[in-house]
Motif scaffolding. Sequence first.
Motif, PDB file in Angstrom:
ATOM      1  N   GLN A  57      25.982  50.803  48.403  1.00  0.00           N
ATOM      2  CA  GLN A  57      26.172  52.049  47.658  1.00  0.00           C
ATOM      3  C   GLN A  57      27.527  52.671  47.989  1.00  0.00           C
ATOM      4  N   TRP A  58      27.871  52.674  49.266  1.00  0.00           N
ATOM      5  CA  TRP A  58      29.164  53.224  49.683  1.00  0.00           C
ATOM      6  C   TRP A  58      30.298  52.398  49.098  1.00  0.00           C
ATOM      7  N   ASN A  59      30.201  51.073  49.196  1.00  0.00           N
ATOM      8  CA  ASN A  59      31.231  50.175  48.672  1.00  0.00           C
ATOM      9  C   ASN A  59      31.455  50.443  47.187  1.00  0.00           C
ATOM     10  N   THR A  60      30.379  50.514  46.422  1.00  0.00           N
ATOM     11  CA  THR A  60      30.500  50.759  44.990  1.00  0.00           C
ATOM     12  C   THR A  60      31.128  52.122  44.717  1.00  0.00           C
ATOM     13  N   SER A  61      30.719  53.140  45.462  1.00  0.00           N
ATOM     14  CA  SER A  61      31.280  54.477  45.228  1.00  0.00           C
ATOM     15  C   SER A  61      32.777  54.515  45.542  1.00  0.00           C
ATOM     16  N   MET A  62      33.215  53.712  46.483  1.00  0.00           N
ATOM     17  CA  MET A  62      34.632  53.722  46.886  1.00  0.00           C
ATOM     18  C   MET A  62      35.525  52.944  45.918  1.00  0.00           C
ATOM     19  N   ILE A  63      34.993  51.847  45.353  1.00  0.00           N
ATOM     20  CA  ILE A  63      35.859  50.977  44.540  1.00  0.00           C
ATOM     21  C   ILE A  63      35.232  50.621  43.192  1.00  0.00           C
ATOM     22  N   GLU A  64      34.461  51.518  42.643  1.00  0.00           N
ATOM     23  CA  GLU A  64      33.744  51.224  41.398  1.00  0.00           C
ATOM     24  C   GLU A  64      34.675  50.768  40.276  1.00  0.00           C
ATOM     25  N   SER A  65      35.818  51.422  40.080  1.00  0.00           N
ATOM     26  CA  SER A  65      36.728  51.005  39.005  1.00  0.00           C
ATOM     27  C   SER A  65      37.291  49.616  39.269  1.00  0.00           C
ATOM     28  N   SER A  66      37.532  49.278  40.530  1.00  0.00           N
ATOM     29  CA  SER A  66      38.005  47.933  40.881  1.00  0.00           C
ATOM     30  C   SER A  66      36.936  46.896  40.591  1.00  0.00           C
ATOM     31  N   ILE A  67      35.701  47.217  40.925  1.00  0.00           N
ATOM     32  CA  ILE A  67      34.590  46.302  40.665  1.00  0.00           C
ATOM     33  C   ILE A  67      34.458  46.061  39.164  1.00  0.00           C
ATOM     34  N   THR A  68      34.501  47.126  38.381  1.00  0.00           N
ATOM     35  CA  THR A  68      34.345  47.017  36.927  1.00  0.00           C
ATOM     36  C   THR A  68      35.413  46.110  36.323  1.00  0.00           C
ATOM     37  N   LYS A  69      36.667  46.293  36.725  1.00  0.00           N
ATOM     38  CA  LYS A  69      37.750  45.441  36.215  1.00  0.00           C
ATOM     39  C   LYS A  69      37.522  43.991  36.596  1.00  0.00           C
ATOM     40  N   ARG A  70      37.139  43.758  37.821  1.00  0.00           N
ATOM     41  CA  ARG A  70      37.019  42.395  38.321  1.00  0.00           C
ATOM     42  C   ARG A  70      35.762  41.686  37.812  1.00  0.00           C
ATOM     43  N   ILE A  71      34.753  42.415  37.413  1.00  0.00           N
ATOM     44  CA  ILE A  71      33.601  41.790  36.751  1.00  0.00           C
ATOM     45  C   ILE A  71      34.082  41.136  35.455  1.00  0.00           C
ATOM     46  N   LYS A  72      34.950  41.828  34.720  1.00  0.00           N
ATOM     47  CA  LYS A  72      35.477  41.296  33.454  1.00  0.00           C
ATOM     48  C   LYS A  72      36.351  40.072  33.682  1.00  0.00           C
ATOM     49  N   THR A  73      37.217  40.118  34.693  1.00  0.00           N
ATOM     50  CA  THR A  73      38.097  38.965  34.931  1.00  0.00           C
ATOM     51  C   THR A  73      37.301  37.784  35.487  1.00  0.00           C
ATOM     52  N   ALA A  74      36.307  38.071  36.310  1.00  0.00           N
ATOM     53  CA  ALA A  74      35.458  36.985  36.834  1.00  0.00           C
ATOM     54  C   ALA A  74      34.715  36.300  35.699  1.00  0.00           C
ATOM     55  N   LYS A  75      34.309  37.062  34.689  1.00  0.00           N
ATOM     56  CA  LYS A  75      33.602  36.477  33.540  1.00  0.00           C
ATOM     57  C   LYS A  75      34.503  35.493  32.798  1.00  0.00           C
ATOM     58  N   VAL A  76      35.795  35.804  32.695  1.00  0.00           N
ATOM     59  CA  VAL A  76      36.736  34.875  32.051  1.00  0.00           C
ATOM     60  C   VAL A  76      36.724  33.537  32.797  1.00  0.00           C
ATOM     61  N   ILE A  77      36.747  33.594  34.107  1.00  0.00           N
ATOM     62  CA  ILE A  77      36.736  32.367  34.912  1.00  0.00           C
ATOM     63  C   ILE A  77      35.402  31.640  34.753  1.00  0.00           C
ATOM     64  N   LYS A  78      34.312  32.373  34.856  1.00  0.00           N
ATOM     65  CA  LYS A  78      32.979  31.771  34.751  1.00  0.00           C
ATOM     66  C   LYS A  78      32.737  31.138  33.384  1.00  0.00           C
ATOM     67  N   ASP A  79      33.289  31.750  32.349  1.00  0.00           N
ATOM     68  CA  ASP A  79      33.109  31.230  30.995  1.00  0.00           C
ATOM     69  C   ASP A  79      34.049  30.073  30.673  1.00  0.00           C
ATOM     70  N   SER A  80      35.005  29.800  31.546  1.00  0.00           N
ATOM     71  CA  SER A  80      35.945  28.693  31.335  1.00  0.00           C
ATOM     72  C   SER A  80      35.275  27.385  31.758  1.00  0.00           C
ATOM     73  N   ASP A  81      36.005  26.297  31.576  1.00  0.00           N
ATOM     74  CA  ASP A  81      35.497  25.003  32.044  1.00  0.00           C
ATOM     75  C   ASP A  81      36.125  24.605  33.384  1.00  0.00           C
ATOM     76  N   LEU A  82      36.673  25.584  34.093  1.00  0.00           N
ATOM     77  CA  LEU A  82      37.300  25.327  35.390  1.00  0.00           C
ATOM     78  C   LEU A  82      36.260  25.152  36.483  1.00  0.00           C
ATOM     79  N   THR A  83      36.601  24.396  37.480  1.00  0.00           N
ATOM     80  CA  THR A  83      35.852  24.380  38.731  1.00  0.00           C
ATOM     81  C   THR A  83      36.441  25.520  39.545  1.00  0.00           C
ATOM     82  N   TYR A  84      35.603  26.448  39.985  1.00  0.00           N
ATOM     83  CA  TYR A  84      36.166  27.655  40.576  1.00  0.00           C
ATOM     84  C   TYR A  84      35.420  28.107  41.824  1.00  0.00           C
ATOM     85  N   THR A  85      36.142  28.854  42.619  1.00  0.00           N
ATOM     86  CA  THR A  85      35.601  29.602  43.750  1.00  0.00           C
ATOM     87  C   THR A  85      36.144  31.013  43.624  1.00  0.00           C
ATOM     88  N   LEU A  86      35.238  31.984  43.627  1.00  0.00           N
ATOM     89  CA  LEU A  86      35.649  33.381  43.602  1.00  0.00           C
ATOM     90  C   LEU A  86      35.377  33.974  44.972  1.00  0.00           C
TER      91      LEU A  86
END
Length: 167
Positions: A115-144
């Motif tokens: 809860q604390w982590n989310t409250s501190m960096i919620e906007s960062s988390i939101t942006k990175r959920i979107k960019t992580a989805k781009v990677i996950k939806d690709s055909d790349l072998t990935y590590t996040l």
Amino acid sequence: MKTVLILGAAGQISSYLIPALLQQTDFNLKLYARNANNRIKVTDPSRETVIDGDFNDKDTLNQAMDGVDAVYLNEMRDLDSVKNIVAAMDANHVRQFIGATVLGIEDEVKGAFGQWNTSMIESSITKRIKTAKVIKDSDLTYTLLRLAWLYNKDGNTNYELTDSDQP
């Protein structure tokens, strides 16, 4: 010999990653960053190549991918940049991606700290959920990499491996 392209090579995490790769592997490194020639100090010219570029400079990004076996992205906050990187990887048949993101993109941190982590960096988390989805939806072998709170303490390389595909 393998070649790794480090995108965002002038960043803080890369400043720890580059010497570790030079010491622990025989990989060649392509070090890509804005104003790279002014910001990156090469310690092994036989294994390090500095590339001055921006993630939105598609020509330079494509040229940097030539002969690369894996890509490490030091920062995954910009959606357009991540899309450009995936497109350049696809165009150059580079399959292996490692990206530094933040703790909380998988809602994996429970309890009061989560809860604390989310409250501190919620906007960062939101942006990175979107960019992580781009990677996950690709055909790349990935590590996040879901990095926790970083602090400057040389020698502290503690980590924990998790598998987000597991229940």
